[in-house]
Design a protein around this motif. Structure first.
Motif, PDB file in Angstrom:
ATOM      1  N   GLN B 766       0.826  -1.187   0.000  1.00  0.00           N
ATOM      2  CA  GLN B 766       0.000   0.000   0.000  1.00  0.00           C
ATOM      3  C   GLN B 766       0.871   1.251   0.000  1.00  0.00           C
ATOM      4  O   GLN B 766       0.561   2.235  -0.640  1.00  0.00           O
ATOM      5  CB  GLN B 766      -0.861  -0.034   1.252  1.00  0.00           C
ATOM      6  N   ALA B 767       1.928   1.175   0.753  1.00  0.00           N
ATOM      7  CA  ALA B 767       2.785   2.347   0.900  1.00  0.00           C
ATOM      8  C   ALA B 767       3.558   2.626  -0.379  1.00  0.00           C
ATOM      9  O   ALA B 767       3.829   3.765  -0.700  1.00  0.00           O
ATOM     10  CB  ALA B 767       3.744   2.125   2.052  1.00  0.00           C
ATOM     11  N   SER B 768       3.862   1.575  -1.045  1.00  0.00           N
ATOM     12  CA  SER B 768       4.819   1.755  -2.130  1.00  0.00           C
ATOM     13  C   SER B 768       4.391   2.702  -3.250  1.00  0.00           C
ATOM     14  O   SER B 768       5.237   3.451  -3.724  1.00  0.00           O
ATOM     15  CB  SER B 768       5.188   0.394  -2.714  1.00  0.00           C
ATOM     16  N   PRO B 769       3.118   2.714  -3.668  1.00  0.00           N
ATOM     17  CA  PRO B 769       2.811   3.547  -4.833  1.00  0.00           C
ATOM     18  C   PRO B 769       3.172   5.015  -4.629  1.00  0.00           C
ATOM     19  O   PRO B 769       3.831   5.611  -5.488  1.00  0.00           O
ATOM     20  CB  PRO B 769       1.300   3.388  -5.029  1.00  0.00           C
ATOM     21  N   ALA B 785       6.515  20.464  -1.457  1.00  0.00           N
ATOM     22  CA  ALA B 785       6.816  19.456  -0.443  1.00  0.00           C
ATOM     23  C   ALA B 785       5.717  19.389   0.615  1.00  0.00           C
ATOM     24  O   ALA B 785       5.410  18.314   1.136  1.00  0.00           O
ATOM     25  CB  ALA B 785       8.152  19.770   0.214  1.00  0.00           C
ATOM     26  N   SER B 786       5.116  20.542   0.907  1.00  0.00           N
ATOM     27  CA  SER B 786       4.068  20.556   1.923  1.00  0.00           C
ATOM     28  C   SER B 786       2.877  19.708   1.480  1.00  0.00           C
ATOM     29  O   SER B 786       2.241  19.019   2.277  1.00  0.00           O
ATOM     30  CB  SER B 786       3.613  21.986   2.196  1.00  0.00           C
ATOM     31  N   PHE B 787       2.608  19.737   0.219  1.00  0.00           N
ATOM     32  CA  PHE B 787       1.512  18.935  -0.324  1.00  0.00           C
ATOM     33  C   PHE B 787       1.868  17.451  -0.292  1.00  0.00           C
ATOM     34  O   PHE B 787       1.060  16.594   0.041  1.00  0.00           O
ATOM     35  CB  PHE B 787       1.228  19.387  -1.767  1.00  0.00           C
ATOM     36  N   LEU B 788       3.101  17.183  -0.596  1.00  0.00           N
ATOM     37  CA  LEU B 788       3.541  15.796  -0.644  1.00  0.00           C
ATOM     38  C   LEU B 788       3.617  15.175   0.737  1.00  0.00           C
ATOM     39  O   LEU B 788       3.468  13.966   0.900  1.00  0.00           O
ATOM     40  CB  LEU B 788       4.911  15.711  -1.314  1.00  0.00           C
ATOM     41  N   ILE B 791       0.618  13.176   1.933  1.00  0.00           N
ATOM     42  CA  ILE B 791       0.492  11.919   1.175  1.00  0.00           C
ATOM     43  C   ILE B 791       1.519  10.912   1.666  1.00  0.00           C
ATOM     44  O   ILE B 791       1.216   9.740   1.880  1.00  0.00           O
ATOM     45  CB  ILE B 791       0.688  12.188  -0.325  1.00  0.00           C
ATOM     46  N   PHE B 792       2.695  11.431   1.867  1.00  0.00           N
ATOM     47  CA  PHE B 792       3.777  10.539   2.292  1.00  0.00           C
ATOM     48  C   PHE B 792       3.474   9.946   3.667  1.00  0.00           C
ATOM     49  O   PHE B 792       3.599   8.738   3.890  1.00  0.00           O
ATOM     50  CB  PHE B 792       5.088  11.331   2.304  1.00  0.00           C
ATOM     51  N   ILE B 793       3.033  10.834   4.579  1.00  0.00           N
ATOM     52  CA  ILE B 793       2.733  10.347   5.935  1.00  0.00           C
ATOM     53  C   ILE B 793       1.588   9.355   5.860  1.00  0.00           C
ATOM     54  O   ILE B 793       1.628   8.288   6.473  1.00  0.00           O
ATOM     55  CB  ILE B 793       2.379  11.532   6.854  1.00  0.00           C
ATOM     56  N   ASN B 794       0.553   9.732   5.102  1.00  0.00           N
ATOM     57  CA  ASN B 794      -0.600   8.836   4.967  1.00  0.00           C
ATOM     58  C   ASN B 794      -0.190   7.466   4.459  1.00  0.00           C
ATOM     59  O   ASN B 794      -0.723   6.450   4.876  1.00  0.00           O
ATOM     60  CB  ASN B 794      -1.620   9.427   3.998  1.00  0.00           C
ATOM     61  N   SER B 795       0.743   7.491   3.558  1.00  0.00           N
ATOM     62  CA  SER B 795       1.142   6.218   2.973  1.00  0.00           C
ATOM     63  C   SER B 795       1.830   5.333   3.996  1.00  0.00           C
ATOM     64  O   SER B 795       1.856   4.117   3.856  1.00  0.00           O
ATOM     65  CB  SER B 795       2.077   6.472   1.783  1.00  0.00           C
ATOM     66  N   LEU B 796       2.411   5.975   4.997  1.00  0.00           N
ATOM     67  CA  LEU B 796       3.110   5.182   5.990  1.00  0.00           C
ATOM     68  C   LEU B 796       2.145   4.585   7.022  1.00  0.00           C
ATOM     69  O   LEU B 796       2.487   3.639   7.728  1.00  0.00           O
ATOM     70  CB  LEU B 796       4.150   6.042   6.712  1.00  0.00           C
ATOM     71  N   LEU B 797       0.957   5.211   7.149  1.00  0.00           N
ATOM     72  CA  LEU B 797      -0.003   4.746   8.160  1.00  0.00           C
ATOM     73  C   LEU B 797      -0.574   3.388   7.768  1.00  0.00           C
ATOM     74  O   LEU B 797      -0.770   3.101   6.590  1.00  0.00           O
ATOM     75  CB  LEU B 797      -1.134   5.757   8.279  1.00  0.00           C
ATOM     76  N   ILE B 798      -0.831   2.580   8.792  1.00  0.00           N
ATOM     77  CA  ILE B 798      -1.470   1.288   8.534  1.00  0.00           C
ATOM     78  C   ILE B 798      -2.973   1.521   8.573  1.00  0.00           C
ATOM     79  O   ILE B 798      -3.539   1.903   9.599  1.00  0.00           O
ATOM     80  CB  ILE B 798      -1.066   0.251   9.596  1.00  0.00           C
ATOM     81  N   SER B 799      -3.632   1.310   7.475  1.00  0.00           N
ATOM     82  CA  SER B 799      -5.063   1.595   7.404  1.00  0.00           C
ATOM     83  C   SER B 799      -5.828   0.294   7.548  1.00  0.00           C
ATOM     84  O   SER B 799      -6.035  -0.444   6.594  1.00  0.00           O
ATOM     85  CB  SER B 799      -5.395   2.272   6.077  1.00  0.00           C
TER      86      SER B 799
END
Lengths: 600, 871
Positions: B766-769, B785-788, B791-799
């Motif tokens: 999930q995180a990888s994309p 970077a602020s926008f990214l 997304i980056f943090i979200n990608s690290l979260l376990i959903s």
């Protein structure tokens, strides 16, 4: 038509000396050439590239470099260490001055011709001032180890570049200091061998062009000391280099006999950036091309194969005429063979000895073009060696075959030849009257009674030959108006009444031998022509002709009225310069008597 | 006799019937330049002399009439194309080689050595191709059909077609390519730039920045300056002094300087400069080649010049110096064309034997593209190797090539003559003339002869296939097996009896046929060799053909006008057949149910069928048969006729006097050879007319060495596999970074499978994309970077909340399946990557969507798999 016997003479083993150096006159009208035997020749471009003057060589005098300075003065320097000025009117090496640095490898004159720079064995570069009547030492420039093989002045005379082994250096003339020293043998695998800079040129842009023994022509920015371009033109050494005056073209000669043309061409059409590009190769020579020169319209090269080649630049030649032809000078332009017609003897002139041969004979007759078998082989009668280091200027055998004479720079010798069944005996004629040597041309009269000796200042000495072996000075013929040049050519008429003499300023005098006066009158060479009197022939009758190199003039002298004819060699076409040929005059064939020795 | 005559008349009607339906006749399109080549002297070149800026395209036009010289496989244009961003693994600079081959333009991947695509649409020979200078994904091609097409070669789609009306002479014209949107446009704006140009596009070149164009022909060089409208013409002398020949063969221009390099017929290369002066022009020359310089090419910077010719040596000249040059020798055959890639890294040479060599910039041979090697003359005929089902025929001089029809590749080349071949005109050298295989392919017989007509040095060689080395080894060499040329050769085909019964029969012009048998040597190793067993002759006639019956009991040998049939056991002459007038051209026995028939074709245009039982003529037909080829797997026999400049195909059974199938006007070229190649598995053919094609496929070779086949499928059907490959071809750019990244990714994938923990795996997946997108998108197109960051943090979260129990179960199932089949798993991950890469930073919702899509896909896959496994 008469019947002729044609002899194919294949026993004249003349080995011409190779061309050592060339010097183009700054105005491009003359070319000086030095051969490996020390002979110096001057070619006149305006006169159809005719070999105008020849100064015979000398054993002790080698010429490594020639240059024109102070107008029309010619200087030469060689491994003897002397700088010699050549007397071009008297055809002799005039004054010598020791360079003081051992053997001299190169000598160049500055752009104005007032100073000479020499490069010596000991690594020194010396400057000499050209003064009237000679040269005098001015100063030494910075001396470095290693012989200086080549030199070049900057066109503005501020710097001299000196090529040596493995490096070249740039010397500031004003201070005499070496301002740049550039090694040329870097980045080469063959670095263990020494890299000889054989030729060098300093262009006005500050570019140094060096030609070295690795076969490279390199372009250096001497101020930065950087290599701008390198052209490996050959796998063998590049020995010589010459740049045109406009500095847009150059010719290099290599040790394989090939010469290459390099041109400064725009990289892009209409652009300012230009680059040197090797364009055409020429393979005219079979041996090393030791000397090249670049005239405004032609590439000139001389090789150790004794050839001088003049190749015109087609784009510089305006129209396709006689100038646009490739010229090769292989044969000497002088008379080296003289023939005793009655005695069937041939005299060959070599640099330091003479050979007398008897022609073979046949008893058979055959058709036209048939080769007849010889019943008697040609016979080598005698070889006559000249004493001393000087080379022979001229020689002649009398038509009856009993008299033989030759002259060197300092001596004139006359011999009496006796041919009988036992063999040949040669006896020197004693008490030959002392003359001002050298003699430039010897000529016996048709009846072998009189010997004409061409001498300096337009004078011709007339000797009477006496039996059984002696001679007497009869008269000295001089042009009435005086002349500074020596007489090069002589031709007596068959009836013995007339003698024609051509001197270095191309004036033709015809003397009446009965009264020893200028007879038919002085006939100056027609103005504005390109030919030079090569040799002269006075056939029986009353006309005289002076064939030139390709173009000849013929004068008919019938009672003072002159008619001039000219013809082209090889074409047999006669055309009259003045209206109408004389009714009494008939010329059937081109006078072919000008066959010279080496062409036999 | 009367009956016979009536039969004949009926048959004639049959033979002359027009077919109402024709099979689609395609050239073999297996994807190599080799598959087609035409023998006539080449006049076209691959590259269109198009201008680099593209505003001006000039074409050398040709008369497309029948007299025009044609040559097919030529084009090489190397292009490097940046891949589209954001697709697959990101930036993928790929390298393609485009070449014109017959009516097609082929796209070849330099990296994978595969043919990726085929641009088909031209109706006639493609004469030149040129990359679109504005878009390196597009290519222009010109053809003899009078059109210029613009292609998207990645997708194989024609974008635009321009029609032109050409005149009959060779002119260099400037055409304005219309900007219109339509597919087919007619170009009207033509202006003649140069008249009297050479037919080959090698003789035209554009100069630096398209400021001038150069054309060479014979001894004339023309330079036309576009801006100044100035035409300069330079002529060399026509005199051929000292072996010199000043005629121009090709021309190229320096890419950055004003320098023209021309190749000449005597092997000289001249470098022209200063050519804007009529008098001040100058040239230097380089000379290494001893014969015509076939082509020249400059490197990208112009510092190197490549030249090639008949010597098969690629010469590289440095800095226009004749002293500095490098060689790449032994390229196999004369070089026809040289082409440089647009980045200057690769160059390729086209050879006369229909091969493309790809060469590195450091002059190392890299690889070659070759299919069917074009030999000077196919003397051996088309033979099928029973072992590999490969087509066997003359290849390189003195070699036998084994050409795989399935892969369109040369399997291997067997050196038969084993002598150095010297490329020089007029030299008499030995070449391979006959070849025959035993039934199982264990023995190979070859005949070679020198080109001397009077005294051919004949050699018969027998080769044994050794399993250890997987190649043929020479067993026996027989010098001068016959006193004159050998006309035919065949083995006795007997699968059942084994090698002991193997017999070889050769027929010669010395009026005998010879039977060769194996003899066991006395040495303990049990080696065998071949020796002559029987010499037969018939009335001192020249023996022309021979063939064995299917069971091997009978041998038919034709002696000029007569066919003789011999018993192969006793070598008794059984009977003779004759159908005067005319010599027998071909003979063959019928197969299977028709084995009692002997078929013969005569010079006078008769096809005869004799019954061996009754020894009488069964039927005959008036047909000028050139090729008579029996199908080894069925009773069908194919006959190719040559009449009024067209080849026609007739397929018949010997038992029936009317043909099964007729194809009139098969092709314009004369068909010289044909072969039935057995299919691996019988094809399902619905129509009864083509049943004869079920077990074998028929191939033809024309006199221009074009290999053709008959196919029931349409061109598109056959093409689909290769065009699909284009999409698959998504490789990483080979940069150090990509290598590192690829390694890292592989490790990661490895870890994933090794761990086998679905949850962790899931999370990473999930995180990888998002992270991948971050890594792969170029910095300058990334949002702030602020926008990214979110997304980056979200990608690290376990959903966890996203996942339903059902889905988890699916996942587990999936994993178990993965464990079962590794290769399958790899495909799935690849698909995942591809899918996720499309989301383009849109967040998790799309990510989820794609996951569900994936799941569906997996289900489909799973179902598929079980269905297949059920079989």
């Amino acid at each position: 038509m008469g019947e002729f016997e044609v002899h194919r003479v294949r026993f004249f083993g003349l080995v011409p000396a190779g061309v050592r150096c060339l010097a183009c006159h700054p105005r491009g009208s003359r070319l000086a050439l030095a051969r490996t035997d020390g002979a110096v020749e001057v070619y006149n471009f305006a006169a159809n590239y005719f070999q105008e003057k020849v100064i015979p060589g000398h054993e002790a005098r080698s010429v490594e470099s020639l240059c024109w300075a102070a107008g029309d003065r010619l200087f030469g320097a060689g491994l003897g260490g002397d700088i010699t000025e050549y007397d071009l009117s008297g055809l002799s090496a005039a004054r010598g001055l020791d360079g003081g640095g051992g053997p001299i490898w190169s000598m160049v004159a500055n752009s104005s011709g007032t100073q000479l720079a020499i490069g010596c064995e000991d690594g020194s570069v010396k400057i000499f001032q050209v003064v009237p009547g000679g040269i005098q030492f001015e100063r030494n420039l910075d001396r470095r180890k290693g012989r200086v093989l080549c030199l070049s002045w900057h066109p503005s005379d501020t710097h001299i570049v000196a090529g040596s082994i493995d490096f070249f250096r740039v010397i500031d003339v004003a201070s005499g200091q070496t301002v740049q020293r550039i090694m040329v043998n870097h980045h080469v695998e063959k670095a263990k061998h020494e890299c000889v800079v054989w030729a060098i040129a300093l262009l006005s842009s500050g570019t140094v062009v060096s030609a070295d023994s690795f076969g490279r022509v390199q372009f250096w920015d001497w101020e930065q000391g950087t290599l701008a371009e390198s052209h490996t033109v050959s796998t063998s050494a590049v020995l010589s280099l010459a740049v045109s005056q406009k500095e847009d073209s150059m010719i290099v000669g290599t040790s394989t006999g090939a010469t290459y043309h390099l041109q400064l061409l725009p990289v892009r059409l209409g652009g300012l950036e230009k680059r040197w590009v090797r364009t055409k190769p020429f393979q005219f020579h079979s041996h090393d091309v030791r000397a090249v020169a670049h005239s405004p319209t032609a590439l000139i090269s001389g090789g150790l194969d004794a050839q001088l080649v003049i190749r015109p630049l087609m784009e510089k030649v305006q129209k396709k005429n006689y100038e646009a032809v490739l010229r090769k000078f292989t044969f000497p332009h002088r008379r080296l063979v003289s023939c005793a017609r009655k005695a069937r003897l041939l005299l060959f002139q070599f640099s330091q000895y003479l050979e007398l041969w008897r022609l073979g004979s046949t008893e058979e007759t055959g058709k036209d073009g048939e080769v007849l078998p010889l019943c008697r082989m040609p016979e080598h009668l005698v070889q006559l060696k000249s004493k001393g280091p000087e080379h022979i200027y001229c020689s002649c055998v009398s038509p009856c075959g009993t008299w033989l004479g030759y002259s060197t720079a300092s001596r004139f010798q006359l011999y009496r030849v006796r041919c009988d069944e036992d063999g040949v005996s040669l006896r020197k004629v004693p008490k030959v009257p002392k003359l001002l040597p050298p003699a430039y041309q010897l000529q016996f009269s048709a009846d072998s009674q009189i010997l004409f000796v061409a001498s300096a200042r337009g004078s011709v000495h007339v000797f009477q030959l006496l039996e059984p072996g002696g001679c007497k000075h009869l008269h000295t013929l001089r042009p009435p108006s005086g002349c500074s040049e020596a007489v090069y050519l002589l031709a007596p008429s068959a009836d013995g009444h007339w003698l024609a003499a051509v001197s270095g300023d191309w004036a033709i005098h015809i003397y009446n031998l009965k009264c020893f006066k200028v007879g038919l009158g002085v006939t100056p060479q027609p103005q504005g022509t390109r030919d030079g009197g090569l040799s002269m022939h006075c056939p029986p009758g009353s006309h005289h002709c002076i064939p030139g190199a390709g173009l000849g003039w013929l004068w008919c002298g019938n009672g003072g009225q002159r008619q001039s004819w000219r013809f082209w060699f090889g074409m047999g076409v006669w055309e009259s310069c003045q209206p109408g040929p004389g009714g009494s005059h008939q010329c059937m064939s081109p006078p072919a008597a000008s066959l010279r020795g080496a062409q036999l | 006799m009367a009956q016979n005559g009536r039969q004949k008349s009926i048959r004639d009607q049959w033979w002359s019937l027009q077919t109402e339906q024709i099979l689609r006749c395609t050239r073999s399109i297996a994807g190599q330049p080799a598959s087609q080549c035409e023998g006539s002297v080449g006049s076209d070149r691959s590259q269109l002399p198009g201008s680099r800026q593209g505003d001006r395209a000039a074409y050398s036009i040709e008369d497309s009439g029948p007299g025009c010289a044609r040559r097919v496989p030529a084009a090489c244009g190397c292009s490097e194309c940046p891949g589209p961003l954001g697709r697959g693994n990101g930036v993928s600079p790929r390298r393609y080689l485009l070449y014109a081959s017959g009516d097609f333009v082929k796209v070849h991947s330099v990296n994978t050595e595969e043919t990726l695509g085929l641009l088909c649409g031209h109706a006639d020979l493609v004469t030149g191709i040129q990359l679109n200078p504005h878009n390196h994904m597009q290519v222009y091609s010109s053809s003899l059909d009078g059109t210029i097409k613009l292609w998207d070669f990645m997708d194989g789609i024609p974008i635009k077609t321009d029609f032109f009306l050409w005149s009959d002479t060779f002119q260099l014209v400037s055409v304005k390519l219309t900007k219109g949107a339509g597919q087919d446009l007619e170009g009207k704006e033509l202006s003649v730039v140069l008249d009297g140009v050479g037919a080959s596009s090698k003789q035209i070149a554009f100069g630096r920045e398209d400021s001038y164009v150069v054309s060479v022909k014979d001894v004339d060089l023309q330079v036309y300056f576009f801006k100044r409208k100035l035409l300069n013409r330079f002529s060399l002398s026509t005199a051929k002094t000292k072996g010199g020949d000043n005629r121009f063969s090709c021309v190229v221009c320096h890419p950055t300087e004003d320098c023209i390099a021309t190749g000449h017929a005597d092997g000289k290369i001249r470098l022209w400069r200063n050519f804007h002066h009529k008098k001040g022009y100058t040239y230097s020359s380089l000379h290494w080649h001893h014969d015509t310089v076939m082509d020249l090419a400059y490197s990208l910077e112009g510092t190197r010049l490549l030249s090639g010719g008949v010597e098969s040596v690629l010469v590289q000249w440095h800095n226009e110096s004749s002293c500095q040059k490098d060689f790449l020798p032994r390229l196999g055959s004369p070089i026809e064309c040289i082409s440089m890639s647009s980045d200057g890294v690769l160059c390729c040479t086209l050879h006369t034997d229909n091969r493309i060599s790809i060469i590195n910039s450091n002059l190392r041979f890299s690889r070659s593209i070759q299919g069917l090697i074009k030999s000077r003359d196919v003397k051996t005929g088309l033979v099928v190797d029973p072992r590999t089902k490969a087509l066997v025929l003359n290849g390189e001089p003195g070699h036998l090539q084994f050409y795989s029809l399935q892969s369109d590749q040369q399997l291997f080349s067997l050196d038969i003559v084993q002598r150095q071949y010297i490329h020089q005109a007029g030299l008499k050298q030995s070449d391979l003339v006959k070849v025959a295989f035993s039934a199982r392919g264990t023995w190979l017989a070859t005949v070679e002869e020198s080109e001397e007509v009077a005294d051919p040095e004949l050699q018969l060689k027998l080769w044994f296939y050794t399993e250890e080395t997987q190649s043929f080894a020479l067993n026996t060499r027989i010098n001068t097996p016959h006193d004159n040329h050998i006309t035919d050769m065949c083995f006795r085909d007997m699968d059942e009896l084994g090698d002991d019964s193997l017999i070889l029969v050769t027929t010669g012009r010395d009026c005998v046929f010879k039977v060769w048998v194996m003899v066991g040597d006395s040495d303990p190793e049990g080696n065998v060799s071949w020796s002559c067993d029987f010499v037969g002759s018939y009335h001192n006639y020249q023996a022309t053909n021979c063939c064995f019956s299917e069971d091997g009991s009978l041998l038919a040998v034709s002696f000029e006008e007569t066919v003789t049939v011999w018993d192969s056991l006793t070598w008794d002459l059984k009977c003779t057949f004759c159908h005067p007038p005319g010599n027998i051209r071909n003979i063959c026995f019928g197969r299977q149910t028709c084995s009692k028939y002997l078929i013969g074709a005569t010079d006078y245009g008769f096809l005869c069928c004799w019954n061996l039982l009754t020894c009488a003529l069964e039927w005959n037909a008036h047909l000028n048969v050139v090729v008579l080829q029996p199908d080894p797997l069925s009773e069908h026999i194919a006959a190719v006729s040559w009449l009024s400049k067209e080849s026609s195909l007739f397929v018949f059974k010997p038992s029936e006097p009317w043909p099964v199938y007729i194809q009139r006007n098969l092709c314009k070229e004369k068909i010289l050879l044909a072969a039935f190649v057995p299919r691996d598995e019988p094809e399902t053919i619905s129509s009864e007319k083509y049943l004869w094609l079920r077990k074998s496929q028929l191939f033809f070779l024309t006199d221009t060495q074009e290999l053709m086949t008959l196919s029931t499928k349409s061109l598109e059907e056959r093409l689909t596999p290769s065009s699909k490959q284009l999409a698959v071809e998504e490789s990483l750019p080979v940069t150090p970074f990509s290598v590192l990244l690829g390694k890292h990714r592989r490790q990661q994938a490895q870890e994933d499978t090794d761990l086998g923990k679905p949850v962790v795996h899931n999370k990473q997946e999930q995180a990888s994309p998002a992270v991948k997108e971050l890594l792969h998108t170029p910095a300058h197109v990334l949002p702030s970077a602020s926008f990214l960051c979110t997304i980056f943090i979200n990608s690290l979260l376990i959903s966890k909340e996203n996942k339903s129990a059902e889905e988890v179960a699916d996942e587990v199932e999936m994993e178990s399946e993965k464990a079962e089949d590794d290769s399958d798993e790899e495909d799935v991950t690849a698909m995942e990557q591809e899918d996720t890469s499309h989301i383009e930073l849109l967040g998790e919702i799309t990510c989820k969507l794609s996951k569900s899509q994936e799941k569906e896909l997996r289900k489909i896959r799973k179902m598929d798999y079980s269905w297949i496994s059920a079989f």
